[in-house]
Design an enzyme around this catalytic site. Structure first.
Site, PDB file in Angstrom:
ATOM      1  CG  HIS A  53     -16.141 -24.145 -23.024  1.00  0.00           C
ATOM      2  ND1 HIS A  53     -17.182 -24.506 -22.445  1.00  0.00           N
ATOM      3  CD2 HIS A  53     -14.977 -25.030 -22.508  1.00  0.00           C
ATOM      4  CE1 HIS A  53     -16.935 -25.755 -21.481  1.00  0.00           C
ATOM      5  NE2 HIS A  53     -15.572 -25.817 -21.757  1.00  0.00           N
ATOM      6  CG  HIS A 108     -17.586 -24.343 -28.797  1.00  0.00           C
ATOM      7  ND1 HIS A 108     -16.725 -23.549 -28.661  1.00  0.00           N
ATOM      8  CD2 HIS A 108     -18.179 -24.807 -27.949  1.00  0.00           C
ATOM      9  CE1 HIS A 108     -16.699 -23.638 -27.405  1.00  0.00           C
ATOM     10  NE2 HIS A 108     -17.586 -24.388 -26.899  1.00  0.00           N
ATOM     11  CG  ASP A 112     -20.056 -21.505 -22.731  1.00  0.00           C
ATOM     12  OD1 ASP A 112     -21.241 -22.117 -22.458  1.00  0.00           O
ATOM     13  OD2 ASP A 112     -18.881 -22.034 -22.760  1.00  0.00           O
ATOM     14  CG  ASP A 134     -19.779 -23.813 -19.677  1.00  0.00           C
ATOM     15  OD1 ASP A 134     -19.706 -22.586 -19.822  1.00  0.00           O
ATOM     16  OD2 ASP A 134     -19.637 -24.535 -21.014  1.00  0.00           O
TER      17      ASP A 134
HETATM   18 ZN   LIG Z   1     -19.139 -24.101 -22.519  1.00  0.00          ZN
END
Ligand SMILES: [Zn+2]
Length: 282
Positions: free
Chosen positions: A147, A107, A145, A224
């Site tokens: 996200h 991120h 991932d 996740d």
């Molecule tokens: Zn994530």
């Protein structure tokens, strides 16, 4: 040959109260140790390694602990922890291994928060980007991932040496990755879509990639997406095995860098499934 795992207990020394805490990696390490994997110890990334991706002002801010946001605390010595995680990714890239380290990285952009996100989402340095830059070869980054890796997209958007492919839940933090842009190919997926739907999307994504364009595959390996986790896509170990098989099908030197995944038990089992799938077809 069995994929080795890069790990040191030094990464467990901070943040025990946080969702991105040491237990997730400690437990995963315990499970993988029990399955007979071989482990390698990383060294810290140098400042030159970090500066290939991040600006010096941002490095300074991390060093001084001036980077706290709502998700991402300025822990004591976080600069040293983050450097070690980046160094582990560099080692994983060099020897085609799996970096089982924290903090995660995808991120964070060149100067911290990327592409207008609200926070840096538990990340300090972009480990996978630093590792890709250390190799300096044409690379496919596959981000599994749950996200979107807004930091990785920001760093490599418009870089014709790198293709970035991300499958992630939408709508979800950080809110980016709803469309593909140039060399950044994004596949937003609905919550709890399940193994079959996910693997079909991955097949479609990998079909669109020109495999002659890259020499290395880097996997931003977040878990996740596991059923019930923070960005659940309803995946089971079966999906991670399928992902591993597809990554092996690219037939390129490959390395893996841990991103999210917040149940250590699942992370350990999912890494084993991913690597078993990868090795069965490799
Ligand atoms: Zn994530």
């Amino acid at each position: 040959m069995r994929t080795k795992i890069v790990f040191t207990e030094k990464c467990l020394g901070y943040g025990s109260w946080h969702v991105e805490g040491p237990e997730r990696v400690r437990k995963a390490h315990e499970i993988l140790s029990g399955k007979g994997y071989e482990f390698l110890k990383p060294e810290q990334a140098s400042e030159d390694d970090l500066l290939r991706v991040h600006d010096s002002e941002y490095l300074w801010a991390v060093k001084k602990g001036l980077v706290e946001d709502g998700d991402t605390p300025a822990y004591d010595n976080i600069f040293e922890y983050a450097r070690l995680s980046a160094g582990a990714a560099i080692l994983a890239a060099k020897v085609k291994a799996f970096s089982l380290m924290r903090p995660p990285g995808h991120h964070v952009g060149r100067n911290g928060i990327a592409l207008g996100a609200s926070t840096r989402g538990f990340c300090y340095f972009n480990n996978v980007a630093i590792a890709v830059k250390s190799l300096d070869k044409p690379t496919l980054i596959l981000d599994i991932d749950g996200h979107h890796g807004n930091g990785t997209q920001e760093i490599f958007r418009g870089d014709n040496k790198v293709t970035y492919v991300s499958l992630h839940r939408h709508p979800e933090y950080p809110g980016t990755g709803t469309v593909s842009e140039g060399n950044c190919l994004n596949y937003p997926l609905p919550r709890d879509c399940g193994d079959t739907f996910y693997l079909k999307a991955l097949d479609k994504a990998l079909c669109t990639v020109d495999k002659g364009k890259f020499e290395v595959a880097a996997v931003s390996a977040g878990f996740d997406t596991h059923d019930g986790d923070l960005a659940s896509l309803g995946l089971t170990e079966k999906a991670y095995r399928g992902i591993g098989r597809r990554v092996a099908g690219l037939k390129k030197p490959t390395f893996f860098v841990l991103e999210g995944g917040y149940s250590g038990e699942s992370v350990g089992k999912d890494i084993d499934a991913l690597l078993k799938g990868f090795e069965a077809s490799g």
